[in-house]
Design a protein around this motif. Structure first.
Motif, PDB file in Angstrom:
ATOM      1  N   HIS A  88      39.653  64.751  21.671  1.00  0.00           N
ATOM      2  CA  HIS A  88      39.077  64.641  20.338  1.00  0.00           C
ATOM      3  C   HIS A  88      39.864  65.441  19.295  1.00  0.00           C
ATOM      4  N   CYS A  89      41.101  65.849  19.617  1.00  0.00           N
ATOM      5  CA  CYS A  89      41.891  66.625  18.661  1.00  0.00           C
ATOM      6  C   CYS A  89      42.225  65.774  17.434  1.00  0.00           C
ATOM      7  N   LYS A  90      42.552  66.448  16.371  1.00  0.00           N
ATOM      8  CA  LYS A  90      42.844  65.756  15.116  1.00  0.00           C
ATOM      9  C   LYS A  90      44.001  64.766  15.256  1.00  0.00           C
ATOM     10  N   GLN A  91      45.044  65.155  15.992  1.00  0.00           N
ATOM     11  CA  GLN A  91      46.197  64.263  16.154  1.00  0.00           C
ATOM     12  C   GLN A  91      45.827  63.002  16.931  1.00  0.00           C
ATOM     13  N   CYS A  92      45.069  63.133  18.004  1.00  0.00           N
ATOM     14  CA  CYS A  92      44.658  61.948  18.766  1.00  0.00           C
ATOM     15  C   CYS A  92      43.734  61.068  17.946  1.00  0.00           C
ATOM     16  N   ARG A  93      42.851  61.690  17.150  1.00  0.00           N
ATOM     17  CA  ARG A  93      41.961  60.889  16.306  1.00  0.00           C
ATOM     18  C   ARG A  93      42.756  60.105  15.273  1.00  0.00           C
ATOM     19  N   LYS A  94      43.770  60.722  14.686  1.00  0.00           N
ATOM     20  CA  LYS A  94      44.604  60.022  13.701  1.00  0.00           C
ATOM     21  C   LYS A  94      45.423  58.915  14.367  1.00  0.00           C
ATOM     22  N   TRP A  95      45.919  59.186  15.582  1.00  0.00           N
ATOM     23  CA  TRP A  95      46.777  58.247  16.294  1.00  0.00           C
ATOM     24  C   TRP A  95      46.023  57.008  16.748  1.00  0.00           C
ATOM     25  N   THR A  96      44.751  57.172  17.135  1.00  0.00           N
ATOM     26  CA  THR A  96      43.989  56.060  17.701  1.00  0.00           C
ATOM     27  C   THR A  96      42.912  55.516  16.771  1.00  0.00           C
ATOM     28  N   GLY A  97      42.516  56.280  15.774  1.00  0.00           N
ATOM     29  CA  GLY A  97      41.416  55.865  14.915  1.00  0.00           C
ATOM     30  C   GLY A  97      40.072  56.379  15.380  1.00  0.00           C
ATOM     31  N   HIS A  98      40.018  57.047  16.517  1.00  0.00           N
ATOM     32  CA  HIS A  98      38.764  57.629  17.010  1.00  0.00           C
ATOM     33  C   HIS A  98      39.120  58.791  17.929  1.00  0.00           C
ATOM     34  N   PHE A  99      39.091  58.632  19.240  1.00  0.00           N
ATOM     35  CA  PHE A  99      39.603  59.644  20.163  1.00  0.00           C
ATOM     36  C   PHE A  99      40.405  58.936  21.237  1.00  0.00           C
ATOM     37  N   VAL A 130      37.071  69.411  21.760  1.00  0.00           N
ATOM     38  CA  VAL A 130      35.847  69.006  21.066  1.00  0.00           C
ATOM     39  C   VAL A 130      35.609  69.823  19.796  1.00  0.00           C
ATOM     40  N   ALA A 131      36.263  70.970  19.662  1.00  0.00           N
ATOM     41  CA  ALA A 131      36.137  71.759  18.428  1.00  0.00           C
ATOM     42  C   ALA A 131      36.713  70.999  17.238  1.00  0.00           C
ATOM     43  N   GLU A 132      37.583  70.005  17.501  1.00  0.00           N
ATOM     44  CA  GLU A 132      38.212  69.230  16.431  1.00  0.00           C
ATOM     45  C   GLU A 132      37.637  67.819  16.290  1.00  0.00           C
ATOM     46  N   LYS A 133      36.578  67.521  17.003  1.00  0.00           N
ATOM     47  CA  LYS A 133      36.038  66.161  16.982  1.00  0.00           C
ATOM     48  C   LYS A 133      35.564  65.771  15.588  1.00  0.00           C
ATOM     49  N   GLY A 134      35.496  64.474  15.353  1.00  0.00           N
ATOM     50  CA  GLY A 134      35.012  63.972  14.076  1.00  0.00           C
ATOM     51  C   GLY A 134      33.538  64.315  13.870  1.00  0.00           C
TER      52      GLY A 134
END
Length: 129
Positions: A26-37, A111-115
């Motif tokens: 759920h890190c910010k980079q993975c969320r940006k890369w995939t659109g979610h997690f 999870v500290a960076e989750k949306g």
């Protein structure tokens, strides 16, 4: 044998090992890369065969990792640690598999960076980092 591909199928891969260490990042980079997690699995490098690797573009999201995606359709595919001596594995997006994975998520990480728009309440372990 586990098989997968990108959305347009110019990149195809096969994994000869079992699929074990799965997680949802759920890190910010993975969320940006995939659109979610990013739900992914780590596999030994020598168990992965890639066809169409000339269509993989790599983005170095940090000095420690690069992320591979299809240059034709944009599918998120691989999470690859740069230090291959320390990390003899490569991560593969679970959504890229075409065949059943016969695995389940094992944990949530970063999870500290989750949306702020969703909750994680599936009972799996949650790691802050």
């Amino acid at each position: 044998m586990h098989k997968g591909s990108c959305l347009c199928r110019v990149v195809k891969f096969e994994v000869s090992s079992s699929l074990e260490a799965t997680d949802a990042c759920h890190c910010k980079q993975c969320r940006k890369w995939t659109g979610h997690f990013l739900a992914s699995v780590e596999v030994p490098r020598d168990s992965l065969l890639i066809n169409g690797s000339e269509y993989i573009s790599w983005h170095h999201s940090s000095e420690k990792v690069r992320r591979g995606f299809c240059s034709k359709c944009g599918s998120s595919l691989f999470f690859d640690p740069v230090d291959t001596t320390k990390h003899n594995w490569i991560g593969i997006a679970l959504g890229a598999f075409d065949t059943p994975t016969k695995t389940t998520l094992g944990q949530h990480i970063f999870v500290a960076e989750k949306g702020d728009y969703y909750e994680i309440n599936d009972g799996l372990p949650q790691n802050e980092h």
